[in-house]
Motif scaffolding. Structure first.
Motif, PDB file in Angstrom:
ATOM      1  N   ILE A  17       0.830  -1.223   0.000  1.00 15.47           N
ATOM      2  CA  ILE A  17       0.000   0.000   0.000  1.00 15.47           C
ATOM      3  C   ILE A  17       0.858   1.264   0.000  1.00 15.47           C
ATOM      4  CG2 ILE A  17      -1.622   1.348   1.402  1.00 15.47           C
ATOM      5  CD1 ILE A  17      -2.969  -0.758  -0.276  1.00 15.47           C
ATOM      6  N   ARG A  43      -7.345  -2.517  -2.252  1.00 14.30           N
ATOM      7  CA  ARG A  43      -6.744  -2.327  -0.932  1.00 14.30           C
ATOM      8  C   ARG A  43      -6.703  -0.894  -0.403  1.00 14.30           C
ATOM      9  NH1 ARG A  43      -5.165  -7.162   0.657  1.00 14.30           N
ATOM     10  NH2 ARG A  43      -4.451  -8.655  -0.871  1.00 14.30           N
ATOM     11  N   LEU A  44      -6.811   0.109  -1.266  1.00 19.02           N
ATOM     12  CA  LEU A  44      -6.798   1.491  -0.775  1.00 19.02           C
ATOM     13  C   LEU A  44      -8.045   1.762   0.051  1.00 19.02           C
ATOM     14  CD1 LEU A  44      -5.605   3.429  -3.933  1.00 19.02           C
ATOM     15  CD2 LEU A  44      -4.370   3.249  -1.762  1.00 19.02           C
TER      16      LEU A  44
END
Length: 103
Positions: A17, A43-44
């Motif tokens: 990330i 995933r953000l």
């Protein structure tokens, strides 16, 4: 192909990330678009993803290149795009078609 494009295949979990967030801070359209590929889209957090979408708009990166945009779109990104379109119209500037399709 950037490393960002390969992230979904590497099994890193959330470890990459920070790399995606760094790419979103650049002014390189290739890196910004790659940051919002499948790994980043999954995933953000919502805030970072929304800001990435808005950065794509400002950089004239087609919204179609953002992975998972339809799945992640809610009221806030739609409002942000609508506000952007309003500002463009007020300035007498054209609004990209891919934005008009989403508001």
């Amino acid at each position: 192909m950037t490393i960002l494009a390969a992230l979904p295949e590497l099994g890193l979990g959330a470890a990459a990330i920070p790399l995606v967030e760094d790419a979103l801070r650049t002014n390189d359209a290739r890196l910004v678009a790659a940051a919002l590929g499948p790994y980043g889209a999954q995933r953000l957090d919502d805030h970072a993803f929304r800001q990435g979408v808005l950065k794509c708009v400002f950089m004239e990166i087609p919204l179609a290149s953002i992975a998972g945009l339809d799945r992640r779109t809610d009221v806030e990104p739609t409002r942000m795009l609508s506000d952007f379109a309003t500002e463009r119209r007020a300035a007498g500037r054209p609004v990209p078609h891919d934005i008009l399709e989403r508001i």
